[in-house]
Design a protein around this motif. Structure first.
Motif, short mmCIF file in Angstrom:
data_model
loop_
_atom_site.label_atom_id
_atom_site.label_comp_id
_atom_site.label_asym_id
_atom_site.label_seq_id
_atom_site.Cartn_x
_atom_site.Cartn_y
_atom_site.Cartn_z
N THR A 125 0.84 -1.19 0.00
CA THR A 125 0.00 0.00 0.00
C THR A 125 0.88 1.25 0.00
O THR A 125 2.09 1.18 0.28
N LYS A 126 0.28 2.37 -0.28
CA LYS A 126 1.02 3.63 -0.23
C LYS A 126 1.53 3.91 1.18
O LYS A 126 2.64 4.43 1.36
N ARG B 155 3.29 10.72 3.17
CA ARG B 155 2.32 9.96 2.38
C ARG B 155 1.91 10.70 1.12
O ARG B 155 1.68 10.10 0.07
N SER B 156 1.80 12.02 1.23
CA SER B 156 1.41 12.81 0.06
C SER B 156 2.47 12.73 -1.03
O SER B 156 2.15 12.65 -2.23
N ALA C 298 2.26 9.29 -2.58
CA ALA C 298 1.06 9.20 -3.42
C ALA C 298 1.31 9.81 -4.79
O ALA C 298 0.90 9.25 -5.82
N ASP D 72 1.30 7.51 -8.11
CA ASP D 72 0.32 7.81 -9.16
C ASP D 72 1.01 8.01 -10.51
O ASP D 72 0.47 7.62 -11.56
N PRO E 182 -7.30 -0.07 2.25
CA PRO E 182 -6.34 0.60 1.36
C PRO E 182 -6.01 -0.26 0.14
O PRO E 182 -5.96 -1.48 0.23
#
Length: 398
Positions: free
Chosen positions: A29-30, A41-42, A45, A49, A71
């Motif tokens: 997961t991220k 996390r941002s 992400a 992406d 998630p």
């Protein structure tokens, strides 16, 4: 369909590093990637992406929820592209198409004569490669690179064979440049023993960091994996043990002053010459193997002595590099246990105890596809390196 990974400004610096974590095939997961990398996390992400948009990652279901929406997990998309892998020998050429995880999807093998020269043989290989790219297994998937193994010394930085003894007409020939006239993608060239070492390591000993693959066939050479990485040396000639002069051990039948190198004493070609001089029908390494398998006592003893000679050189290598595994491959190694027995006899006696207390000397287990698998791994590692992934992501997302 051809899509080279082109140099370009990276739109997402660091995406390539995150991608390396996922190349082991484990879905994550991220949040797990953020924990592994220490990044926000941002930030993770955004980079993930971008990798998804470039096709290098794929959704892989949902993780177990700890409360709220489960998630999403992400995994390496091994079908984001394919590579062509070529094993070019003295008398055969195998061309395979593989996914980015190194799985062989399809292959073709043909009989050749390496003495026919580079242009005509490379044209045949390129024709076979084009046909494989048009099969259902790989049609419509981007070609990202080509890896080629050849039976001679190679300057790896340029991909040019250098004074190859059994490859007339190939000296300093620009193999990558010639191939790129047809496929405009990165082309990597290495000697056949190095790609065999990569293939054997990946299929049989993936958790071993220090391994030496020794090929005993028409010639003799070694592929060295140390610290988990293939070692080529400064110009690409590391592992050329066939040209090392063999010390004369106790009990040797060699005359004083015999200064022949290992290849002149223990290669398949040398064994065939010696057996023929003794009245046996042997004109090639294959004939030596046939005699050994038929139980010919002279051929068996000659092969065991060849193992002892190989062991004399390997004992020094063991003391210098301290490998965990020595793998013997090539046609003479496949004739039975005789070569292996000779190598073990000398290496365990002449190497220091600390270097041999956990050393295993074994026969190759990877089979006929080890070389093309190694070539596929070689080129996949290059085109999927962090820097090249960043460039690929930039080209796909701008």
């Amino acid at each position: 369909m051809v899509d080279a990974l082109r140099p370009a400004a990276a739109a997402n610096p660091g995406a390539g590093e995150i991608f390396q974590i996922l190349r082991d095939g484990t879905a994550r997961t991220k949040a797990e990637l953020a924990a592994l990398t220490g990044l926000a996390r941002s930030t993770v992400a955004l980079r993930v992406d971008a990798l998804l948009a470039a096709g290098l990652l794929r959704p892989a279901g949902e993780a177990v929820s700890t409360g709220g929406r489960p998630p999403a997990r992400l995994a390496f998309n091994s079908r984001a592209g394919v590579v062509l892998a070529v094993d070019l020998g003295a008398t055969h050429a195998t061309v395979a198409v593989a996914d980015l995880a190194g799985m062989i999807l399809d292959s073709r093998t043909r009989t050749i004569d390496i003495g026919d020269g580079p242009e005509s043989l490379l044209d045949l290989i390129l024709d076979d490669g084009a046909a494989l790219l048009d099969t259902p297994a790989s049609a419509g998937i981007s070609l990202l690179g080509i890896g080629i193994g050849v039976p001679g010394p190679v300057e790896h930085s340029t991909g040019r064979p250098t004074n190859p003894p059994i490859m007339p007409g190939w000296d300093r020939f620009d193999v990558p440049g010639y191939v790129q006239r047809t496929f405009d993608v990165p082309v990597l060239v290495d000697n056949d023993v190095n790609i065999l070492a990569l293939g054997e390591h990946a299929t049989t000993w993936p958790h071993v960091d220090d391994l030496i693959f020794v090929k005993v066939s028409t010639g003799i050479g070694a592929g060295i994996i140390a610290g988990g990485q293939l070692q080529r040396g400064a110009q690409g000639s590391a592992g050329d043990m066939g040209h090392v002069q063999v010390p004369s051990g106790s009990g040797s039948a060699r005359e004083p002053g015999d200064e022949r190198d290992l290849e002149a004493l223990a290669s398949g070609a040398a064994l065939a010459t010696a057996l023929r001089a003794g009245g046996h029908e042997a004109s090639s390494p294959a004939d030596v193997v046939d005699l050994v398998r038929a139980g010919n006592a002279v051929a068996i003893e000659a092969t065991r002595q060849a193992g002892r000679d190989v062991g004399e050189v390997l004992a020094t290598v063991v003391n210098l590099l301290n490998p965990s595994i020595i793998v013997l491959g090539g046609s003479i190694a496949r004739a039975g246990e005789h070569l292996l027995a000779g190598v073990r006899e000398v290496v365990y006696r002449r190497s220091i105890p600390l270097a041999t207390q956990h050393l295993a000397i074994v026969q190759s287990q990877a089979g006929d596809r080890a070389a093309v698998l190694g070539a596929a791994i070689m080129v996949a590692r290059e085109v999927l390196s962090p820097a090249n992934v960043d460039r690929h992501v930039a080209a796909r997302t701008r």
